[in-house]
Design a protein around this motif. Structure first.
Motif, PDB file in Angstrom:
ATOM      1  N   MET A   3     -21.376  38.951 -30.988  1.00  0.00           N
ATOM      2  CA  MET A   3     -20.217  38.950 -30.103  1.00  0.00           C
ATOM      3  C   MET A   3     -20.316  40.099 -29.115  1.00  0.00           C
ATOM      4  SD  MET A   3     -16.219  39.492 -31.040  1.00  0.00           S
ATOM      5  CE  MET A   3     -16.509  41.217 -31.371  1.00  0.00           C
ATOM      6  N   SER A   4     -19.892  39.847 -27.913  1.00  0.00           N
ATOM      7  CA  SER A   4     -19.724  40.882 -26.892  1.00  0.00           C
ATOM      8  C   SER A   4     -18.335  40.710 -26.306  1.00  0.00           C
ATOM      9  CB  SER A   4     -20.769  40.731 -25.783  1.00  0.00           C
ATOM     10  OG  SER A   4     -22.064  40.907 -26.285  1.00  0.00           O
ATOM     11  N   GLY A   5     -17.847  41.760 -25.659  1.00  0.00           N
ATOM     12  CA  GLY A   5     -16.546  41.646 -25.023  1.00  0.00           C
ATOM     13  C   GLY A   5     -15.946  42.988 -24.693  1.00  0.00           C
ATOM     14  N   MET A   6     -14.742  42.915 -24.147  1.00  0.00           N
ATOM     15  CA  MET A   6     -14.055  44.125 -23.717  1.00  0.00           C
ATOM     16  C   MET A   6     -12.547  43.961 -23.888  1.00  0.00           C
ATOM     17  SD  MET A   6     -16.110  45.138 -20.259  1.00  0.00           S
ATOM     18  CE  MET A   6     -15.772  46.876 -20.332  1.00  0.00           C
ATOM     19  N   ILE A   7     -11.905  45.083 -24.012  1.00  0.00           N
ATOM     20  CA  ILE A   7     -10.449  45.142 -23.935  1.00  0.00           C
ATOM     21  C   ILE A   7     -10.117  45.483 -22.495  1.00  0.00           C
ATOM     22  CG2 ILE A   7      -8.377  46.391 -24.668  1.00  0.00           C
ATOM     23  CD1 ILE A   7      -9.915  47.019 -27.312  1.00  0.00           C
ATOM     24  N   GLU A   8      -9.139  44.781 -21.924  1.00  0.00           N
ATOM     25  CA  GLU A   8      -8.690  45.105 -20.573  1.00  0.00           C
ATOM     26  C   GLU A   8      -7.173  45.186 -20.561  1.00  0.00           C
ATOM     27  OE1 GLU A   8     -10.088  42.167 -17.767  1.00  0.00           O
ATOM     28  OE2 GLU A   8      -8.977  40.574 -18.725  1.00  0.00           O
TER      29      GLU A   8
END
Length: 150
Positions: A5-10
């Protein structure tokens, strides 16, 4: 074959100050999930996002794609990853949706709750701590987690 998994909090800090419709109420990348060491425990990915869901969880969110108003930072990270050509099961969830989730809900066997596989006491704890902090500052409706998988 493993799934990562990859990702970000925005977040959208200007929305709480000036309102959601203001031109300065744009989404901004806050932190890459890589820095928070979420791991790729499949039971957590199943209950949160429906990925590799042989456990029978009802996922919180599944296959929403990227948000239409995604931040430039998250879009750049997704593009650098390879975009839709290399990523699958792209989805997102707001802080408000996470707060409203039933964390006691179990998998189809009844043996594992959402809290036990992806709650504060798991590798997801740091993610939820950052999200609680940003939610307190900007409001849960102005916070979201965006993820994609390979």
């Amino acid at each position: 074959m493993s799934t990562d998994m990859s990702g970000m909090i925005e977040c959208r800090p200007g929305a709480r100050i000036w309102g959601e419709g203001d031109e300065d109420a744009v989404w901004m990348a806050a932190i890459d999930l890589f820095l928070l060491n979420t791991g790729n425990a499949y039971d957590a990915l199943a209950c949160l996002f429906g990925v590799r869901n042989s456990f029978g969880f009802q996922p919180l969110v599944e296959d929403r794609g990227l948000p239409e108003d995604i931040s430039d930072g998250v879009r750049a990270a997704f593009t650098a990853y390879g975009g839709p050509e290399y990523a699958h099961s792209t989805t997102w969830i707001t802080g408000a949706e996470l707060t409203a989730a039933n964390w006691d809900e179990t998998d189809s066997s009844g043996a594992h709750s959402r809290c036990s596989v992806a709650g504060d006491a798991t590798h997801w704890g740091p993610v939820w701590e950052v999200m609680r902090t940003l939610s307190g500052l900007h409001g849960p409706e102005n916070l979201r987690l965006v993820v994609w998988f390979d």
